[in-house]
Motif scaffolding. Structure first.
Motif, short mmCIF file in Angstrom:
data_model
loop_
_atom_site.label_atom_id
_atom_site.label_comp_id
_atom_site.label_asym_id
_atom_site.label_seq_id
_atom_site.Cartn_x
_atom_site.Cartn_y
_atom_site.Cartn_z
N GLY A 129 13.27 -4.10 6.56
CA GLY A 129 12.64 -5.31 5.76
C GLY A 129 12.49 -6.38 6.96
N HIS A 130 11.78 -7.48 6.97
CA HIS A 130 11.57 -8.50 7.98
C HIS A 130 10.22 -8.74 8.50
CE1 HIS A 130 12.70 -11.92 10.43
NE2 HIS A 130 12.60 -11.36 11.43
N ILE A 131 9.69 -7.50 8.98
CA ILE A 131 8.36 -7.56 9.78
C ILE A 131 7.50 -7.09 8.58
CG2 ILE A 131 6.75 -6.34 11.44
CD1 ILE A 131 9.45 -7.73 12.37
N HIS A 132 6.34 -7.95 8.47
CA HIS A 132 5.53 -8.02 7.47
C HIS A 132 4.44 -7.19 7.25
CE1 HIS A 132 6.95 -12.13 5.73
NE2 HIS A 132 7.94 -11.26 5.67
N LYS A 133 4.31 -6.51 8.84
CA LYS A 133 3.26 -5.45 8.95
C LYS A 133 3.71 -4.03 8.73
CE LYS A 133 -0.09 -3.95 12.61
NZ LYS A 133 -0.56 -3.95 13.82
N ARG A 134 3.17 -3.42 7.71
CA ARG A 134 3.72 -1.91 7.41
C ARG A 134 3.59 -1.18 8.41
NH1 ARG A 134 -0.33 1.78 4.92
NH2 ARG A 134 -1.65 0.01 4.72
N SER A 135 4.56 -0.37 8.71
CA SER A 135 4.61 0.72 9.96
C SER A 135 5.41 1.70 9.75
CB SER A 135 4.49 -0.01 11.34
OG SER A 135 5.87 -0.82 11.46
N ILE A 136 5.26 2.86 10.30
CA ILE A 136 6.36 4.04 10.34
C ILE A 136 6.69 4.14 11.64
CG2 ILE A 136 7.05 6.23 9.90
CD1 ILE A 136 4.79 6.33 7.54
N LEU A 137 7.73 3.74 12.27
CA LEU A 137 8.19 3.44 13.55
C LEU A 137 8.57 4.92 14.09
CD1 LEU A 137 10.55 0.34 13.74
CD2 LEU A 137 7.87 0.69 14.11
N HIS A 138 9.26 5.86 13.52
CA HIS A 138 9.67 7.14 13.45
C HIS A 138 9.64 7.94 12.37
CE1 HIS A 138 12.57 10.12 15.47
NE2 HIS A 138 12.11 9.54 16.65
N GLU A 139 9.64 9.25 12.59
CA GLU A 139 9.35 10.28 11.41
C GLU A 139 10.87 10.94 11.21
OE1 GLU A 139 6.10 12.76 11.89
OE2 GLU A 139 4.60 11.17 11.67
N LYS A 140 11.43 11.51 12.14
CA LYS A 140 12.75 12.11 11.92
C LYS A 140 13.82 11.31 12.93
CE LYS A 140 10.98 16.59 10.00
NZ LYS A 140 10.99 17.94 10.21
N PRO A 141 14.50 10.57 12.29
CA PRO A 141 14.77 10.25 11.01
C PRO A 141 13.46 9.17 10.53
CG PRO A 141 16.18 9.02 12.29
CD PRO A 141 15.53 10.16 13.16
N ALA A 142 13.30 9.13 9.56
CA ALA A 142 12.16 8.03 9.03
C ALA A 142 12.72 6.59 9.47
CB ALA A 142 11.74 8.23 7.48
N ILE A 143 11.85 5.86 10.13
CA ILE A 143 12.37 4.38 10.14
C ILE A 143 10.96 3.48 9.75
CG2 ILE A 143 13.02 2.34 11.92
CD1 ILE A 143 14.26 4.81 13.65
N VAL A 144 11.13 2.96 8.67
CA VAL A 144 10.16 2.38 7.80
C VAL A 144 10.15 0.93 7.77
CG1 VAL A 144 8.62 2.66 5.92
CG2 VAL A 144 9.80 4.85 7.02
N TYR A 145 9.11 0.05 7.97
CA TYR A 145 8.66 -1.15 7.51
C TYR A 145 7.68 -0.95 6.53
CZ TYR A 145 11.23 -3.80 11.25
OH TYR A 145 11.94 -4.30 11.88
N PRO A 146 7.75 -1.20 5.04
CA PRO A 146 7.00 -1.22 4.14
C PRO A 146 6.02 -2.44 4.24
CG PRO A 146 8.77 -1.97 3.00
CD PRO A 146 9.07 -1.74 4.61
N GLY A 147 6.47 -3.47 4.87
CA GLY A 147 5.59 -4.68 4.91
C GLY A 147 5.97 -5.59 3.70
N ASN A 148 4.96 -6.80 3.55
CA ASN A 148 5.70 -7.66 2.26
C ASN A 148 4.65 -7.20 1.25
OD1 ASN A 148 3.27 -8.52 4.03
ND2 ASN A 148 3.73 -10.68 3.39
N ILE A 149 4.82 -7.56 0.01
CA ILE A 149 4.38 -6.91 -1.06
C ILE A 149 2.74 -7.83 -1.43
CG2 ILE A 149 6.29 -5.99 -2.10
CD1 ILE A 149 6.16 -8.27 -4.15
N GLN A 150 2.94 -9.00 -0.68
CA GLN A 150 1.93 -9.93 -1.17
C GLN A 150 1.65 -10.69 0.30
OE1 GLN A 150 -0.66 -10.54 -3.62
NE2 GLN A 150 -1.44 -11.55 -1.62
N GLY A 151 0.16 -10.75 0.92
CA GLY A 151 -0.04 -11.45 1.98
C GLY A 151 -0.18 -12.78 1.65
#
Length: 436
Positions: free
Chosen positions: A201-223
């Protein structure tokens, strides 16, 4: 490994103060404030409909440390509904809602795990239907609003466990310049900890930084501003027998922010430009009929219409009229398909022979060459802006404002300044017109 499904969300920012909206009607302002709660409601519905086994929420449930009473009560209501469907919730606190923030002193229900702020604790999640262990969830909260240590290094995989390991961290990976460098770490730091999924969490832009292992920012739920464009929501994650996660994004937002480019090239008069703007607004209504949209128009290209936009204030006049129309819709509670124009960024210019100007031995030519060189180098752009704004930077509030400004906005300043220079100096010197 037993297959299971979980939901990953972050940065709910409930009861957020929306920024960058001037002259907005009370009805629309009220709807915007409600949108974060509406997005939370959609999150709960997705969790129930997708039959997830548990949810991880990676920080910043609230927008400020002294969260509003309404925000806390609405979140408790959401947790209660999830509990009624047997969905466990794992939660960490971030820089906006640290553990020392002022909140209701109520005990969390048994189906909610809140991680502390001293070290990452381990917690075993159970499959909702059969009670079998499926994952180890670890997390750490912010004890205070500012955490500058690399807390990722304090995480460790539970010894001897072959279950799927999830780490919950609210932090800035690889130094995203648009967000505070709280709990800074690198991708390598995360990869080396041995976890299977980093729920960030913390970064509001959704992004998958790495796949194995999965490193994931879902972004915020409302702009919440024009800096947070595009669909906002959460990930539903399916983990198969081999321990491989598959992610599916679910949109949760009720208000969609976007930037649209409009070229003035080929337009012969102001009426054609207005028609083009209204056409795009109609297209947005058709594309997103169930959402409210907030749009900023970037006016680009070169043509005679630019003089009307820049000198006669046509953009400001049209903006007032478009906002008036949407305010009338809002008074009728007709929010679905509403398109609020946040503003016009006039980045267009007069019809000129740009290539000839770039080669011309004149003040105007040198100014344009400086603009081109600066536009393509981040360091040069920062140096020019800091030099130009040096007297203003002595003011602490203005310094903070500049530090929160994105590279895209700074580029917009540069381009606008270059075009104003071309317009003013061109009239004095006789700018070469575009021959095409």
């Amino acid at each position: 490994m037993i297959p299971f499904r979980f939901l990953h969300a972050a940065d709910l920012h409930l009861d957020s103060r929306f920024s960058g909206l001037a002259h907005i009607s009370p009805a629309i302002r009220s709807y915007l404030r409600e949108s974060t709660f509406a997005a939370l409601g959609r999150l709960v519905r997705v969790a129930i409909q997708e039959n997830v086994d548990f949810i991880v929420i990676s920080g910043d449930v609230y927008d400020v440390s002294d969260a509003s009473l309404q925000g806390q009560l609405r979140f408790q209501e959401a947790l209660k509904e999830l509990g009624q469907h047997g969905i466990h919730v794992f939660l960490i606190h971030g820089n906006h809602d640290p553990l020392d923030g002022l909140r209701l002193t109520t005990e969390m229900p048994k189906h909610v795990t809140v991680f502390g702020g001293h070290k990452p604790d381990h917690s075993t999640a159970y499959r909702r239907k059969d009670g079998q262990e499926v994952a180890i969830v670890s997390g750490i909260s912010y004890p205070t609003a500012k955490v500058t240590d690399n807390t990722a290094l304090t995480f460790s995989r539970k010894p001897g466990s072959r279950l799927f390991h999830i780490a919950m961290l609210h932090g800035n990976v690889d130094g995203d310049l648009l967000h505070e460098t709280y709990s800074p770490c690198s991708r390598r730091d995360l990869i080396e900890r041995g976890f299977d999924y980093w729920a960030l969490g913390h970064i509001h832009k959704r992004s998958i930084l790495h796949e194995k292992p999965a490193i994931v920012y879902p972004g915020n739920i409302q702009g919440r501003s024009i800096k947070e464009t595009g669909p906002k929501g959460c990930y539903v994650v399916d983990v198969d027998e081999a321990g491989s996660p598959t992610l599916q994004f679910h949109e949760l937002d009720y208000v969609r922010w976007q930037v649209r480019e409009l070229s003035i090239e080929g337009l012969s008069n102001e009426a054609e430009w207005i028609q083009q703007v209204e056409q795009v607004i109609d297209e947005i209504r058709e594309e997103l009929p169930e959402l409210m949209s907030v749009v900023r128009f970037r006016l680009i290209g070169r043509g005679d219409v630019h003089k009307v936009l820049a000198e006669k204030g046509a953009a400001e006049d049209l903006l007032s009229e478009l906002q008036r129309r949407e305010a009338v819709r809002a008074e009728r509670k007709d929010y679905e398909g509403l398109v609020w124009v946040e503003g016009f960024a006039v980045e267009s210019g007069l019809s000129i022979d740009r290539e000839r100007l770039l080669e011309e031995d004149s003040f105007l030519g040198e100014m344009l060459r400086l603009s081109v060189r600066t536009e393509h180098t981040t360091e040069a752009l920062e140096e020019l802006i800091n030099s130009a704004l040096k007297p203003m930077l002595e003011n602490q509030e203005l310094r903070k404002l500049l530090s929160d400004t994105s590279q895209e906005e700074k580029l917009s300043w540069l381009r606008s300044a270059a075009e104003q220079g071309i317009t003013m100096l061109g009239e004095m010197e006789g700018t070469p017109e575009d021959e095409n």
